[in-house]
Structure formats: structure tokens, C-alpha cells
Design an enzyme around this catalytic site. Structure first.
Site, short mmCIF file in Angstrom:
data_model
loop_
_atom_site.label_atom_id
_atom_site.label_comp_id
_atom_site.label_asym_id
_atom_site.label_seq_id
_atom_site.Cartn_x
_atom_site.Cartn_y
_atom_site.Cartn_z
N THR A 249 -9.71 22.86 -13.40
CA THR A 249 -8.67 22.55 -12.32
C THR A 249 -7.81 23.72 -12.25
OG1 THR A 249 -8.36 20.36 -13.51
CG2 THR A 249 -6.87 20.74 -11.87
N GLY B 150 -7.15 21.55 -16.82
CA GLY B 150 -8.06 21.39 -17.99
C GLY B 150 -8.33 20.11 -18.24
#
EC number: 2.3.2.2
Length: 590
Positions: free
Chosen positions: A402, A489
């Protein structure tokens, strides 16, 4: 209103006339910078510089956040972009209010709870991820548009112009960009459009070469010109639907790429949802984040509430980490049982964030031993001391890629924004002729109920948002901005944000030291994944004597943060090394 209009006119003049470039020059990567006028921190120096330029030209935090996010879609396309979604959290310094936008992707209306079930069994995660089935209706462009309309001072066209220029003139390939392509070369090579864009000549572009994406530049221009109508019902939308329903698989490829169910009507129906921010008090501070459909705000908030009852500042490092690990273990159990899309499930957000419920969970923590995992969820509707349900609520596999950005401006407004295409490279499928990857966000749904016989709020459904772990966070001190923080993450976002908060607030580490500290990420499993530096520490040895077991993983997260200093200056902070290091900048140093 005159001031607002004046800002918009200034931005129109500057942003639509990009400076001529003899060639791309990469701004420096800086883990920390202090100064005045506002700040930007992201994983990428080009994106951060674009945000800083917007602030210098009179834009506010929202204008700069959208411009930075659009640039990340160019330089960090394997983590985020217009083919994905995210959560946008905004602090208005004038009103003191924290507001959130839920731009999470939605399932097609043809989807049902058996979306990822085939012949009575759930699909293997890797097969589900690289498919049209995994692609949710993108929410990122609508998020940008809505944020600018509500709180910005400029138009979508103006905010996207610098990123459009960046895509056309190109940027210098670094090791992280090349490695992300290399990590996905097998699946990228199975799609004609992805291979053509990211594997020229069959190989990732060389470090130091210039990467250009004119198709994305044209897509940005068309989206801005049409006010997103081209995506939500027009030509770009038709290209997206065609790609999802008929993935452009290379002739001769052996990968079983299942088609998806998205329609043009799904794109036309998409809406960004305004949500009430989650809120907990912690050590006299007010911690705000995003609520369901994300479980980030509730899970971080519950973990902090569990920790609230203990003075962590006076503990040893081992005892502090023990409490942190056990708190996230418990809060993940409750996330997995109770959090889903609030349009489809009655999510007990207020109860999950109540101190009474947290205290009923905290009493399960034994200071001298580890709770066997997975632990069972508690009942926030009827919290009883040390009570739990009979069934455990383990955390299932998810992807962990992300991106996160933070922005503040001269007026004290702030944005914390996490956006994603889910896995590194999303579904692996580039929309032909459009230059962007499609997400695999629907694999965040439970493929089948996590616990047999127990209702699962995260099963797929028509138009439904899958549960997220994103936790863009804003922290206030007596109504004034203290700091903003967040991380990429996947499910590790929750543990990363919680760890940074407790290290900074309780252990008095600087934000930079809290961000670079070695990480462990306990998500209700028998073994805690941890970075190599964490495993090599004396604290890990001490935790082992308490019964903790660890497994080694690569980098966890890549956080960014900005804090307001007592003298009014901003301190921007980024990861020093994870994912190649981030880029933190202020408008004026000194």
C-alpha cells in the site's frame, strides 16, 4: 470566498503551465526535515516535491494531498493508483473537526458470498489475486474529486496536472521500482498490456533509466477533462470492464486467469462514503482514524485502550513490547469477528472502542506469559472481565503493499491518506492503452467463513466493501494538531501505527526513532512475524523467555508522519530505509 477564489486562480496559472525540463531530476530522499509553511511526507521524492510545490503556490493540505497521490500513481504504481482505493482523513484547523472519506473499492453487483469458491472449495489465494474476480470497482479518483470539492481550493484538473506532466516526461528508475517489477515478472509477463508497459524487451527497466508512461498521462488528462465521467460510464470505464471480463492474457500463457464480473453499471453506481472518524483518548491525546469498512481505526483504538490501563513509560523494554504484542493480538481477534462493511453488518464501533470493553480484554494479559493464539473474540455488546467466546478468530492471509502520505499546510490543516491497489502490483493486469494497474482488493474478503458456525461480516456480497486494515491517523492535543501518521502494509498497518504511537507517546522516542525502530506484527496467531533487526535484539530474547515465538519477514510497513513543534514549525518524517527510504519535506527550512 474571495481568498478561496484567488487561490484557485493562482493554481490555474501555475499548475497548467509546467516548467520545461531538460530531463528528469530526482529530488533528494530525506527522512526528516523541519521548517515552516507546511510539510509533505511520502515514500517517493518526486511525489513529495509535487505536493510541496502545490503548498508553495498557495494550495492547502487537501490540494497538495491529491497532487501527491496522483504523482504516486505514476512513480509508485505497484502500491497505489487510479485503479485502486483508500481512506482519506482530514483535520480542519478552523473548526477543529476530523472528517473521513471511505474510498474503498466495492464488489460488483453480480458478486455473492461464493465469489472465490469453486467446486465447493475456496480458491488458492495466488490464483484469486491474479484474476478479474479480484478486481473491485475503483474508488481513488472519486476520493480525490470529493476531497477537493469539500475542502480543497482547486479543481481536479489542476491538482492532477503535475502528475500528468511527470508521467509524460518520466522519472529516474530506482532500485525499489525495478525490484517491484522483478518480484512480479512472472505474472506481469502473462498479460500483454502489463508486459508492454513494465517489461520492455522482456526485462524490468534498468536502474538509472528514465521510465515514461504517456498512456497514463493521457488517461489523467481525460479523467480531469470529463470530471471522471469517462471512468464512471464512459470510454475509460468501458476499457476497465472489458479488461476485467476478458483479461488480456498472453497467447500461450498457462496461468488460469479467471474473468471478473464487473459491469459499466457498477462503475456508474460507485460512491465515496463519508464516515464518522473513530476516536479514542490516549494519555490525554485524542486519536482519530477511519472507521468501518476499515478495521484500522477500531483495532488501533482498541489496542490503545487496552494499553491505557498500564503505565508503559516505566516498564522495561521487554515488558512494554510484551504488552504491545498481546494488546494487538486481542484487538485483532475482535476485528476479525465484528468488523465489516457497515451497510451490510451492524458493526459495534462504539462498543469496540469503549474503555469498558478494552478493560475486559486487558485483564486477559499475563505479564509473565503469552496468551495462546489464536485467541477468541470478546463480546463488545456484553463485556465481562476476561470473557471470550468459545471460538477463536484467526487472521487470514492478505497482501501487504500500500502507500501512505501525510500533508500539513500553513493554516494548520492536515491530511493523513492511505491508498492502495492491494498486493504489490494489484491484480497484475494493466488496462490496455490506459497505463494503470487494476486492484485485487476483493481478496480482502473472507473466501469462506473464518470460523465455521460463526457469522462472518467480511464475506463477499453485491456492492459490498471488503474489510480493510488501513489506519490513517490524526492525533490532537487539547484540540490542536499534535501529529499525523500512517503506514502501508496490509494488516501490518494496524500493528505498525500502534507501535509508533506507543513508542512516541509512552516511550518518548522521537517520531523518526519510533518509525525506524525494528518491528513485530502480532495479528492473533501463534507466531509473531518480525523483522530481522527485531529478532537480533536483546528484547526479542527476553520476549522468547516469556513464551513468544517469532518468524522472520522482510520490511514491515513504510510509515510517514508530520508533527507540530511547540515553536510552530513542522517536522516531516519518513522511513529512513524501508522500501528504499521515503521523502519528507517542508515548504521553508530554517
Amino acid at each position: 470566498m474571495l481568498l478561496r477564489t484567488g487561490m484557485s486562480l493562482v493554481l490555474t496559472t501555475v499548475l497548467l503551465t509546467p516548467t520545461a525540463h531538460a530531463g528528469p531530476a530526482t529530488p533528494p530522499r530525506l527522512p526528516e526535515q523541519t521548517g515552516h509553511g507546511g510539510a509533505v511526507s511520502s515514500v517517493d521524492p518526486d511525489a513529495t516535491q509535487i505536493g510541496i510545490d502545490v503548498l508553495r503556490r498557495g494550495g492547502n493540505a487537501v490540494d497538495a494531498a491529491v497532487a501527491t497521490a496522483a504523482a504516486l500513481g505514476v512513480t509508485d504504481p505497484f502500491s497505489a493508483g487510479i485503479g485502486g482505493g483508500g481512506y482519506f482523513v482530514y483535520y480542519d484547523a478552523h473548526t477543529g473537526r476530523v472528517s473521513t472519506l471511505d474510498g474503498r473499492e466495492t464488489a460488483p453487483h453480480a458478486a455473492d458470498e461464493n465469489l472465490f469458491v469453486e467446486n465447493g472449495s475456496p480458491l488458492p489465494f495466488a490464483e484469486a489475486m491474479t484474476s478479474g474476480l479480484a478486481v473491485g470497482v475503483p474508488g481513488t479518483p472519486r476520493t480525490w474529486q470529493q476531497a477537493l470539492r469539500k475542502w480543497g481550493t482547486t479543481s481536479l484538473r489542476e491538482a492532477m496536472a503535475p502528475a500528468q506532466d511527470l508521467a509524460r516526461r518520466g522519472f529516474v528508475v530506482d532500485q525499489t521500482f525495478q525490484t517491484q517489477i522483478a518480484n512480479n515478472a512472472d505474472r506481469f509477463g502473462d498479460f500483454t498490456s502489463t508486459r508492454d508497459l513494465f517489461l520492455p524487451g522482456g526485462k524490468p527497466p534498468a536502474v538509472g533509466s528514465v521510465f515514461r508512461n504517456p498512456e497514463l498521462a493521457d488517461t489523467y488528462r481525460e479523467l480531469a477533462r470529463t470530471g471522471l465521467a469517462s471512468l464512471h460510464g464512459g470510454p475509460i470505464g468501458r476499457d476497465v470492464v472489458r479488461t476485467v471480463q476478458h483479461p488480456p492474457v498472453m497467447p500461450g500463457a498457462t496461468r488460469n486467469v479467471r474473468p471478473g464480473k464487473m459491469s459499466l453499471l457498477d462503475l456508474a453506481r460507485y460512491r465515496v462514503e463519508e464516515r464518522q472518524a473513530t476516536h479514542v483518548g490516549y494519555r490525554g491525546l485524542d486519536v482519530y482514524s477511519t472507521g468501518p469498512s476499515s478495521g484500522g481505526g477500531t483495532t488501533v483504538g482498541e489496542a490503545l485502550n487496552i494499553l491505557e490501563s498500564t503505565d508503559l513509560s516505566k516498564m522495561s523494554d521487554v515488558d512494554h513490547l510484551h504488552r504491545f504484542i498481546e494488546a494487538t493480538k486481542l484487538s485483532f481477534a475482535d476485528r476479525n469477528r465484528w468488523v465489516g462493511d457497515p451497510r451490510y453488518s451492524r458493526v459495534p464501533t462504539d462498543a469496540l472502542l469503549s474503555q469498558r470493553f478494552a478493560d475486559s480484554r486487558a485483564c486477559l494479559i499475563n505479564p509473565g506469559a503469552v496468551l495462546p493464539a489464536p485467541v477468541a473474540a470478546g463480546d463488545p455488546h456484553d463485556p465481562r472481565p476476561c470473557g471470550a467466546a468459545a471460538q477463536a478468530s484467526p487472521t487470514r492471509q492478505d497482501a501487504e503493499n500500500t502507500t501512505h502520505l501525510v500533508v500539513t499546510d500553513r493554516w494548520g490543516n492536515a491530511v493523513s491518506y492511505t491508498l492502495t491497489v492491494e498486493a504489490e502490483g494489484g491484480s497484475g493486469i494493466v488496462v490496455p492503452g490506459r497505463g494503470f494497474l487494476l486492484n485485487n482488493e476483493l481478496t480482502d474478503f473472507s473466501f469462506v467463513p473464518v470460523t465455521p458456525g460463526v457469522p462472518d461480516p467480511n464475506l463477499p456480497g453485491p456492492g459490498k466493501r471488503s474489510r480493510s486494515s488501513m489506519a490513517p491517523t490524526i492525533v490532537l492535543d487539547r484540540g490542536e494538531l499534535a501529529f499525523v501518521v500512517g503506514s502501508p502494509g496490509g494488516a501490518t498497518i494496524i500493528t505498525t501505527v500502534t507501535q509508533i504511537l506507543t513508542l512516541h507517546v509512552d516511550r518518548k522516542l522521537s517520531l523518526l526513532d519510533a518509525i525506524r525502530a525494528p518491528r513485530a506484527s502480532q495479528r492473533n496467531s501463534a507466531v509473531t512475524p518480525a523483522e530481522a533487526a527485531f529478532l537480533a535484539s536483546a528484547q526479542a530474547e527476553g520476549l522468547g523467555r516469556l513464551g513468544h515465538r517469532f518468524s522472520q519477514v522482510a520490511d514491515i510497513g513504510a510509515a510517514t508522519a508530520i508533527e507540530r513543534l511547540p515553536d510552530g514549525r513542522w517536522r516531516a518524517v519518513a522511513e529512513p530505509s524501508r522500501r528504499g527510504g521515503g521523502a519528507a519535506r517542508v515548504v521553508r527550512t530554517g
